[in-house]
Design a protein around this motif. Structure first.
Motif, short mmCIF file in Angstrom:
data_model
loop_
_atom_site.label_atom_id
_atom_site.label_comp_id
_atom_site.label_asym_id
_atom_site.label_seq_id
_atom_site.Cartn_x
_atom_site.Cartn_y
_atom_site.Cartn_z
N ILE A 95 -1.84 3.25 -4.25
CA ILE A 95 -1.26 2.35 -4.86
C ILE A 95 -1.22 1.12 -4.21
CG2 ILE A 95 0.75 1.56 -6.33
CD1 ILE A 95 -0.50 4.16 -7.43
N VAL A 96 -1.83 0.19 -4.83
CA VAL A 96 -2.25 -1.54 -4.23
C VAL A 96 -1.34 -2.34 -4.99
CG1 VAL A 96 -3.76 -2.99 -3.33
CG2 VAL A 96 -4.38 -0.62 -3.35
N GLN A 97 -0.39 -3.02 -4.34
CA GLN A 97 0.53 -3.86 -4.84
C GLN A 97 0.76 -3.55 -6.16
OE1 GLN A 97 -2.29 -7.42 -4.62
NE2 GLN A 97 -1.17 -8.13 -2.70
N GLY A 98 1.27 -2.35 -6.25
CA GLY A 98 2.01 -1.83 -7.48
C GLY A 98 1.18 -0.92 -8.31
N LYS A 99 -0.13 -1.02 -8.38
CA LYS A 99 -1.02 -0.70 -9.39
C LYS A 99 -1.97 0.44 -8.88
CE LYS A 99 0.99 -3.40 -12.41
NZ LYS A 99 1.86 -2.65 -13.28
N ILE B 193 0.88 -1.04 0.02
CA ILE B 193 0.07 -0.10 0.03
C ILE B 193 0.84 1.15 0.12
CG2 ILE B 193 -1.90 1.17 0.92
CD1 ILE B 193 -2.45 -1.92 0.28
N LEU B 194 0.65 2.00 -1.28
CA LEU B 194 1.64 3.19 -1.35
C LEU B 194 0.61 4.37 -1.64
CD1 LEU B 194 4.13 4.72 -1.53
CD2 LEU B 194 4.30 3.97 -4.02
N LEU B 195 0.70 5.45 -0.62
CA LEU B 195 -0.13 6.56 -0.55
C LEU B 195 0.80 7.66 -1.36
CD1 LEU B 195 -1.84 6.56 2.65
CD2 LEU B 195 -2.30 5.52 0.57
N LYS B 196 0.37 8.34 -2.59
CA LYS B 196 1.11 9.57 -3.24
C LYS B 196 0.35 10.54 -2.99
CE LYS B 196 3.64 8.03 -6.50
NZ LYS B 196 4.43 7.61 -7.84
N PRO B 197 0.58 11.61 -2.26
CA PRO B 197 0.02 12.98 -2.03
C PRO B 197 -0.01 13.81 -3.22
CG PRO B 197 1.36 12.41 -0.21
CD PRO B 197 1.65 11.51 -1.28
#
Length: 484
Positions: free
Chosen positions: A90-94, A77-81
């Motif tokens: 972004i969940v599992q890269g997408k 899980i990646l959050l890009k402000p």
């Protein structure tokens, strides 16, 4: 199944990412198969992975520390402000969605499943998984639905070590106060603590360590002295970007509001004959700069308006008139053109805006993000370059006829006729020693660094630092098989 241990912080920016990287390299050097993992990260400084997705830059560095390719499972899980109140998720890269903070809080329970799925895959392939938390578990207002700290630790059934930062002061209160404020079950998950960023004789804090042990019942894993080479490691947080001064060649980098993928600066900062100066909003671009490098942006049109609001557009044109060089990478490349069109409202409302007009190219934003690890060749010298692409939009125009890279078999980039102004979409190009040497020689200085070897050496020094000052045997004893 692997054993796992989670490193949480008694506050933000206590050094978790660096310590996890050091632990990962130290355990790898012991012969263990190690994988880094962070369930949720927030950063616009992303890395492209071998499986074609994106994760936080810190996890890519930790993968390097583990001597394995970066994979989306390491940061599912990646959050890009994108704004002050919303972020691309972004969940599992997408890309999953763009959500406001309030809406993301509602979505978190649905994101725990993919986070655990990625964690289980890592556990199946490792002896040890070292997990990094985010922020602090003391933010109990965020505990409901949490997937970044104690919520994940509970769901995965993993023990926790709490890291405090003595450099900012009040580390006893940080650690003891965290135990006091946590719910009883969460506090019980913490098996030990460590203190980071001590300057001077660590024995002077022995009494402080005993005070924390007496009040918490936790075991001390050690007090880590300040690691002097920390600045040589790629920064993930925009606030950690620091200027390096003293070199013959001055590179000025405007700090954009939504700056992204600024790891392009790291190899330049490492060069002894290069000064990289980060120019904060409200300050002019320096008149004695040799090169102005406009970095990537998460929101190009918004950052272009921000650029103009600082008067940097006027400074940049004066820089060009004085004969200074300009390089735009990704979003910076798009800004240098004559026009940026967003007809579908990818970055906000549909709009077309004028660019800085220094390159005769136009960009059209498109919904499909390009994510790729790429191989390129610098046309002027034939130097090989490896990097990555991570962008929305396509750029075309007459100056693209002077493309200066061959990228995966196609022309890439644009330049003015005299080569004074250039742009491209390829991040990471300065990591290539031969290209960096050629590029810097064109600007009148000699490159001295083998960047990849230097980064590996710093990671090994960090691992030795961790081995010396942190009780890794005790850490491994604390680690346990997850109870998923």
């Amino acid at each position: 199944m692997a054993k796992a241990i989670m490193i949480q912080g008694a506050g933000s920016n206590v050094g978790k990412s660096m310590v996890v990287a050091g632990i990962t390299r130290a355990l790898t050097n012991r012969g263990l198969t190690v994988r880094p993992y962070k369930p949720q990260n927030m950063s616009n400084n992303a890395a492209v992975t071998v499986d074609g997705g994106e994760i936080g830059r810190a996890q890519a560095l930790q993968a390097l520390a583990a001597k394995v390719p970066a994979h989306t499972d390491m940061n599912p899980i990646l959050l890009k402000p994108e704004t002050d109140t919303g972020a691309q998720v972004i969940v599992q890269g997408k890309r999953y969605a763009t959500l406001r903070a309030r809406d993301y809080a509602k979505a978190k329970p649905d994101l725990l499943a993919p986070a655990l799925e990625s964690f289980q895959r890592l556990c199946a392939a490792a002896d040890v998984v070292v997990i990094e938390g985010a922020g602090s578990p003391a933010e109990i207002n965020l505990r409901k639905g949490d997937i970044a700290n104690m919520g994940f630790a509970e769901a995965a059934g993993v023990p926790v070590v709490l890291l405090g930062d003595i450099d900012r002061g009040g580390v006893i209160a940080q650690l003891v106060g965290t135990q006091v404020i946590l719910p009883e079950d969460d506090a019980a998950r913490i098996k030990g603590f460590a203190v980071n960023k001590f300057r001077g004789d660590v024995s002077l804090f022995d009494e402080g360590v005993r005070a924390i042990e007496d009040r918490t019942g936790w075991a001390s894993l050690g007090t880590l002295p300040w690691f002097a080479d920390a600045w040589r490691l790629p920064a993930e947080d925009v606030m950690d970007i620091a200027s390096t001064k003293g070199g013959k060649l001055k590179v000025a980098v405007p700090r954009l509001a939504r700056i992204a993928n600024f790891d392009d600066l790291d190899p330049l900062s490492a060069e002894p004959d290069v000064s990289v100066e980060i120019i904060d909003p409200g300050h002019p671009l320096p008149g004695d700069a040799d090169l102005v490098l406009i970095p990537g942006s998460k929101s190009t049109i918004v950052d272009l308006a921000h650029f103009r609001a600082q008067g940097w557009d006027i400074d940049l044109k004066a820089h060009v008139r004085r004969g200074g060089h300009v390089l735009g990478i990704c979003g910076g490349y798009q800004m240098l053109g004559t026009e940026i069109a967003d007809p579908e409202g990818i970055e906000g409302a549909p709009v077309t805006v004028a660019g800085l007009g220094l390159l005769d190219v136009k960009t059209v934003m498109k919904p499909q993000k390009r994510l790729a690890l790429s191989e390129a060749t610098y046309r002027a010298s034939g130097d090989a370059v490896s990097g990555y692409e991570i962008h929305l939009g396509a750029t075309e125009g007459p100056d693209c006829e002077r493309a200066w890279l061959d990228l995966n078999g196609r022309a890439e980039g644009a330049a003015t006729a005299n080569g004074q102004i250039r742009g491209c979409y390829l991040h990471g190009l300065f990591n290539a020693d031969a290209f960096r040497a050629t590029y810097l020689s064109e600007l009148g200085v000699t490159a001295q660094m083998n960047y990849g070897a230097d980064l590996e050496a710093v990671l090994d020094r960090l691992a030795a630092h961790i081995e010396t000052h942190l009780d890794l045997d005790q850490l491994l004893d604390m680690a346990a098989e997850p109870s998923l």
